[in-house]
Motif scaffolding. Structure first.
Motif, PDB file in Angstrom:
ATOM      1  N   VAL A  47       5.933 129.397  54.658  1.00  0.00           N
ATOM      2  CA  VAL A  47       5.126 130.547  55.080  1.00  0.00           C
ATOM      3  C   VAL A  47       3.698 130.396  54.570  1.00  0.00           C
ATOM      4  CG1 VAL A  47       4.783 133.017  54.746  1.00  0.00           C
ATOM      5  CG2 VAL A  47       7.059 132.162  55.294  1.00  0.00           C
ATOM      6  N   HIS A  48       3.570 130.009  53.325  1.00  0.00           N
ATOM      7  CA  HIS A  48       2.243 129.857  52.718  1.00  0.00           C
ATOM      8  C   HIS A  48       1.513 128.633  53.270  1.00  0.00           C
ATOM      9  CE1 HIS A  48      -0.617 128.565  49.535  1.00  0.00           C
ATOM     10  NE2 HIS A  48      -0.837 129.871  49.428  1.00  0.00           N
ATOM     11  N   SER A  49       2.214 127.528  53.418  1.00  0.00           N
ATOM     12  CA  SER A  49       1.577 126.273  53.837  1.00  0.00           C
ATOM     13  C   SER A  49       1.055 126.346  55.262  1.00  0.00           C
ATOM     14  CB  SER A  49       2.562 125.122  53.692  1.00  0.00           C
ATOM     15  OG  SER A  49       1.994 123.900  54.107  1.00  0.00           O
ATOM     16  N   PHE A  50       1.823 126.960  56.157  1.00  0.00           N
ATOM     17  CA  PHE A  50       1.441 127.003  57.577  1.00  0.00           C
ATOM     18  C   PHE A  50       0.832 128.344  57.983  1.00  0.00           C
ATOM     19  CE2 PHE A  50       4.891 123.750  57.660  1.00  0.00           C
ATOM     20  CZ  PHE A  50       4.113 122.681  58.080  1.00  0.00           C
ATOM     21  N   ALA A  51       0.683 129.255  57.025  1.00  0.00           N
ATOM     22  CA  ALA A  51       0.144 130.588  57.323  1.00  0.00           C
ATOM     23  C   ALA A  51       0.894 131.226  58.489  1.00  0.00           C
ATOM     24  CB  ALA A  51      -1.347 130.507  57.623  1.00  0.00           C
ATOM     25  N   ALA A  52       2.203 131.141  58.437  1.00  0.00           N
ATOM     26  CA  ALA A  52       3.065 131.636  59.515  1.00  0.00           C
ATOM     27  C   ALA A  52       3.924 132.779  59.001  1.00  0.00           C
ATOM     28  CB  ALA A  52       3.943 130.513  60.051  1.00  0.00           C
ATOM     29  N   SER A  53       4.530 133.516  59.924  1.00  0.00           N
ATOM     30  CA  SER A  53       5.423 134.603  59.549  1.00  0.00           C
ATOM     31  C   SER A  53       6.764 134.038  59.098  1.00  0.00           C
ATOM     32  CB  SER A  53       5.650 135.542  60.737  1.00  0.00           C
ATOM     33  OG  SER A  53       6.369 134.872  61.764  1.00  0.00           O
ATOM     34  N   PHE A  54       7.505 134.865  58.362  1.00  0.00           N
ATOM     35  CA  PHE A  54       8.831 134.441  57.915  1.00  0.00           C
ATOM     36  C   PHE A  54       9.752 134.206  59.106  1.00  0.00           C
ATOM     37  CE2 PHE A  54      13.114 135.164  56.190  1.00  0.00           C
ATOM     38  CZ  PHE A  54      13.101 134.245  55.146  1.00  0.00           C
ATOM     39  N   SER A  99      13.970 112.709  59.008  1.00  0.00           N
ATOM     40  CA  SER A  99      13.609 113.241  57.694  1.00  0.00           C
ATOM     41  C   SER A  99      12.174 112.879  57.337  1.00  0.00           C
ATOM     42  CB  SER A  99      14.567 112.703  56.629  1.00  0.00           C
ATOM     43  OG  SER A  99      15.901 113.106  56.900  1.00  0.00           O
ATOM     44  N   VAL A 100      11.780 111.636  57.642  1.00  0.00           N
ATOM     45  CA  VAL A 100      10.397 111.221  57.398  1.00  0.00           C
ATOM     46  C   VAL A 100       9.441 112.022  58.278  1.00  0.00           C
ATOM     47  CG1 VAL A 100       8.767 109.296  57.528  1.00  0.00           C
ATOM     48  CG2 VAL A 100      11.083 108.914  56.681  1.00  0.00           C
ATOM     49  N   LEU A 101       9.826 112.230  59.536  1.00  0.00           N
ATOM     50  CA  LEU A 101       8.983 113.013  60.447  1.00  0.00           C
ATOM     51  C   LEU A 101       8.831 114.452  59.958  1.00  0.00           C
ATOM     52  CD1 LEU A 101      10.292 111.738  63.907  1.00  0.00           C
ATOM     53  CD2 LEU A 101       8.187 111.079  62.729  1.00  0.00           C
ATOM     54  N   CYS A 102       9.899 115.003  59.374  1.00  0.00           N
ATOM     55  CA  CYS A 102       9.807 116.359  58.813  1.00  0.00           C
ATOM     56  C   CYS A 102       8.785 116.394  57.680  1.00  0.00           C
ATOM     57  CB  CYS A 102      11.173 116.804  58.294  1.00  0.00           C
ATOM     58  SG  CYS A 102      12.387 117.220  59.560  1.00  0.00           S
ATOM     59  N   GLY A 103       8.873 115.428  56.787  1.00  0.00           N
ATOM     60  CA  GLY A 103       7.962 115.400  55.653  1.00  0.00           C
ATOM     61  C   GLY A 103       6.526 115.152  56.034  1.00  0.00           C
ATOM     62  N   ALA A 104       6.320 114.455  57.173  1.00  0.00           N
ATOM     63  CA  ALA A 104       4.965 114.124  57.613  1.00  0.00           C
ATOM     64  C   ALA A 104       4.401 115.127  58.607  1.00  0.00           C
ATOM     65  CB  ALA A 104       4.956 112.729  58.239  1.00  0.00           C
ATOM     66  N   ALA A 105       5.169 116.176  58.953  1.00  0.00           N
ATOM     67  CA  ALA A 105       4.746 117.128  59.985  1.00  0.00           C
ATOM     68  C   ALA A 105       3.443 117.821  59.580  1.00  0.00           C
ATOM     69  CB  ALA A 105       5.834 118.166  60.227  1.00  0.00           C
ATOM     70  N   SER A 106       2.481 117.842  60.507  1.00  0.00           N
ATOM     71  CA  SER A 106       1.184 118.471  60.246  1.00  0.00           C
ATOM     72  C   SER A 106       1.120 119.920  60.720  1.00  0.00           C
ATOM     73  CB  SER A 106       0.072 117.669  60.931  1.00  0.00           C
ATOM     74  OG  SER A 106       0.312 117.584  62.331  1.00  0.00           O
ATOM     75  N   GLY A 107       2.130 120.347  61.464  1.00  0.00           N
ATOM     76  CA  GLY A 107       2.165 121.712  61.967  1.00  0.00           C
ATOM     77  C   GLY A 107       3.593 122.213  62.028  1.00  0.00           C
ATOM     78  N   LEU A 108       3.754 123.524  62.103  1.00  0.00           N
ATOM     79  CA  LEU A 108       5.094 124.101  62.103  1.00  0.00           C
ATOM     80  C   LEU A 108       5.885 123.667  63.333  1.00  0.00           C
ATOM     81  CD1 LEU A 108       7.122 125.970  60.758  1.00  0.00           C
ATOM     82  CD2 LEU A 108       6.068 127.902  61.960  1.00  0.00           C
ATOM     83  N   GLY A 109       5.232 123.570  64.486  1.00  0.00           N
ATOM     84  CA  GLY A 109       5.924 123.136  65.697  1.00  0.00           C
ATOM     85  C   GLY A 109       6.501 121.734  65.562  1.00  0.00           C
ATOM     86  N   TRP A 110       5.704 120.823  64.980  1.00  0.00           N
ATOM     87  CA  TRP A 110       6.191 119.458  64.764  1.00  0.00           C
ATOM     88  C   TRP A 110       7.362 119.445  63.784  1.00  0.00           C
ATOM     89  CZ3 TRP A 110       5.083 115.850  68.031  1.00  0.00           C
ATOM     90  CH2 TRP A 110       3.869 115.864  68.707  1.00  0.00           C
ATOM     91  N   LEU A 111       7.294 120.277  62.765  1.00  0.00           N
ATOM     92  CA  LEU A 111       8.382 120.334  61.792  1.00  0.00           C
ATOM     93  C   LEU A 111       9.671 120.838  62.438  1.00  0.00           C
ATOM     94  CD1 LEU A 111       9.528 120.172  58.950  1.00  0.00           C
ATOM     95  CD2 LEU A 111       8.504 122.410  58.458  1.00  0.00           C
ATOM     96  N   ILE A 112       9.565 121.871  63.261  1.00  0.00           N
ATOM     97  CA  ILE A 112      10.755 122.406  63.937  1.00  0.00           C
ATOM     98  C   ILE A 112      11.353 121.359  64.870  1.00  0.00           C
ATOM     99  CG2 ILE A 112      11.527 124.136  65.613  1.00  0.00           C
ATOM    100  CD1 ILE A 112       9.438 126.052  64.365  1.00  0.00           C
ATOM    101  N   ALA A 113      10.505 120.632  65.610  1.00  0.00           N
ATOM    102  CA  ALA A 113      10.999 119.586  66.511  1.00  0.00           C
ATOM    103  C   ALA A 113      11.694 118.485  65.720  1.00  0.00           C
ATOM    104  CB  ALA A 113       9.843 119.014  67.321  1.00  0.00           C
ATOM    105  N   ALA A 114      11.104 118.081  64.590  1.00  0.00           N
ATOM    106  CA  ALA A 114      11.711 117.041  63.767  1.00  0.00           C
ATOM    107  C   ALA A 114      13.031 117.510  63.175  1.00  0.00           C
ATOM    108  CB  ALA A 114      10.747 116.625  62.658  1.00  0.00           C
ATOM    109  N   ARG A 115      13.119 118.799  62.839  1.00  0.00           N
ATOM    110  CA  ARG A 115      14.379 119.337  62.316  1.00  0.00           C
ATOM    111  C   ARG A 115      15.466 119.340  63.376  1.00  0.00           C
ATOM    112  NH1 ARG A 115      16.850 120.394  57.701  1.00  0.00           N
ATOM    113  NH2 ARG A 115      17.315 122.572  58.136  1.00  0.00           N
ATOM    114  N   ALA A 116      15.093 119.600  64.634  1.00  0.00           N
ATOM    115  CA  ALA A 116      16.081 119.527  65.715  1.00  0.00           C
ATOM    116  C   ALA A 116      16.611 118.108  65.849  1.00  0.00           C
ATOM    117  CB  ALA A 116      15.447 119.991  67.028  1.00  0.00           C
ATOM    118  N   LEU A 117      15.710 117.116  65.763  1.00  0.00           N
ATOM    119  CA  LEU A 117      16.136 115.710  65.814  1.00  0.00           C
ATOM    120  C   LEU A 117      17.027 115.380  64.627  1.00  0.00           C
ATOM    121  CD1 LEU A 117      15.870 112.970  67.259  1.00  0.00           C
ATOM    122  CD2 LEU A 117      13.867 112.517  65.811  1.00  0.00           C
TER     123      LEU A 117
END
Length: 480
Positions: A47-54, A99-117
């Protein structure tokens, strides 16, 4: 460590040297469970890192669970078609790279996509580790193997929050994902070195893979999972639309399967006594497990005035007991039989569920913890016995599919239980506002929740008794 000779699998089975194989199957099971539990503790940091809602960052957890739920049957069946060891190796690679893609994600959308993978990789690992037990472990030791896998799953659930908290403190939220890569590499090396190769093809043409069935089933399951999880227990218009979509998707799936030359799931599979009963019991029982996870924190905070850290310690009792009970439960299954131990496990769960509200009220926190421990120990025994009965009762050509369905029934039980038990607690408490519950109101909610939970266990127990009677009847006919 010398490499055991697994080129001739029957020789390994004859010698009983299965610990190497189980070592290579345990780590993928641990990783898939760790991937679920470790991410929850990172949500405030995200939430803090991406300035996003919970609500937005919750999709980091939800995407992983949705990917597993919607694909686990398809990947299990795919393993039956192309080779289970081969696909397991692919799943470990997918999980590790994601897992590497999750850690390297620059945005919340990329992180969610990597988590789906990452969830797809986890689905492959969950389905095929259980399926490979049937190939690589002697039948008389299947219970112990299933108990070990259950232990590894419970360990991942238990240590995830604590391990994740330490990693975040040291290296930020990225660390909880990046740590999965070396663990995945270790799992890959173990599997490459220790797992027996897939059975060579007999030369017969490979059956076509039911792609249409896979897509329709995945969409129906995803719609159902979303219907049960969106809205935080408030069942609104969107939830209803998704539920209708899942029902329509299920009907469409049956229509597609009836016309497929090689269907993903044959409807007759569910009419097989051991398999159908095992799937149904698994869904019912895991829904009960969610009762302690969903309503427990609110009850503990209200009645015993516990802060977040003590609540977490009490909640960790369940996974800890499951981890400690897994192996002994598996040995009991091997010695006394899966059918008998399924009933014993359910009876133990029923005892814990029925007495939990009363012991909590009369004894206090110790009563709650004791009843929770009894319930979880019964679940560990049930899980080892039921998994053994289902997997040994399936043909070798469909073990991947059956394992996928067994894991799916567990996931659907967890998803349904989270929604249903939360609603039962709110109904019993007479309020949907859990922020400031009076102790007597929380106690009423707990009693209502575990009344329904006890009913679920009773239904599962009736199914188990009927299945045991049918099983013994078939055995007597075969003996005659």
């Amino acid at each position: 460590m010398s490499k055991p000779d697994l080129t001739n699998c029957p020789k390994v089975l004859q010698n009983g040297d299965v610990r190497w194989v189980m070592a290579s199957l345990s780590l993928p099971m641990l990783l898939s469970s760790l991937g679920t539990s470790i991410a929850n503790v990172a949500l405030p940091a995200l939430v803090h890192s991406f300035a996003a809602s919970f609500q937005a960052v919750q999709w980091v957890v939800l995407a992983y669970l949705l990917a597993i739920t919607s694909t686990i049957v398809g990947v299990g069946r795919l393993g039956d078609v192309i080779g289970r060891r081969r696909l397991l190796l692919v799943g470990i690679v997918v999980f590790s790279v994601a897992s590497v893609l999750c850690g390297a994600a620059s945005g919340l959308g990329w992180l969610i996509a990597a988590r789906a993978l990452q969830g797809i990789g986890a689905a492959i690992m969950m389905a095929l580790t259980m399926a490979l037990v049937g190939e690589a472990v002697p039948k008389e030791r299947t219970g112990s193997a299933m108990g070990l896998l259950g232990t590894m799953s419970a360990v991942g659930t238990a240590v995830g929050p604590t391990f994740g908290g330490v990693l975040i403190a040291v290296g930020g939220w990225q660390a909880i994902f990046l740590i999965m890569f070396p663990l995945g590499v270790a799992a890959l090396l173990l599997a490459l070195r220790l797992l027996p190769t897939d059975t060579p093809s007999t030369g017969a043409p490979r059956p076509p893979f039911d792609k249409a069935g896979l897509v329709v089933l995945a969409m129906a399951l995803a719609a159902y999972a979303l219907a049960m999880t969106l809205g935080k227990g408030h069942f609104g218009v969107i939830n209803g639309a998704l539920l209708l979509a899942s029902i329509g998707g299920g009907a469409l799936f049956l229509w597609v399967e009836a016309r497929a030359p090689a269907p993903l799931v044959r409807p007759g599979l569910f009419r097989q006594g051991t398999l159908g009963a095992g799937f149904a019991m698994s869904a019912l029982v895991t829904a009960v497990v969610m009762a302690t996870l969903v309503v427990g924190p609110f009850y503990l905070a209200s009645v015993f005035a516990l802060e977040a850290t003590p609540v977490g310690l009490v909640m960790s009792t369940g996974p800890l007991v499951a981890a400690l009970s897994g192996m002994p439960a598996g040995r009991l299954v091997d010695r006394l039989g899966a059918q008998r131990m399924t009933i014993a496990g359910l009876a133990t769960m029923a005892l814990g569920a029925v007495t939990l509200p009363a012991l909590s009220a009369s004894v206090g926190l110790a009563g709650y913890v004791g009843a929770l421990a009894v319930t979880t120990a019964g679940y560990a025994l049930f899980q080892a016995a039921n998994n053994t009965a289902v997997m040994t009762g399936s043909g070798s050509e469909q073990r991947g599919l059956v394992s996928g369905l067994l894991n799916l029934s567990r996931n659907l039980g967890l998803i349904t239980g989270a929604s249903l038990m939360g609603a039962a607690f709110a109904l019993g408490a007479g309020t949907s506002d859990f922020t400031a519950l009076a102790p007597q109101i929380a106690a009423s909610g707990l009693a209502a929740t575990f009344s329904i939970a006890a009913g679920f266990i009773l239904a599962a127990l009736l199914i188990a008794v009927r299945s045991s009677v049918v099983f013994r009847h078939k055995e007597s006919l075969n003996t005659d």
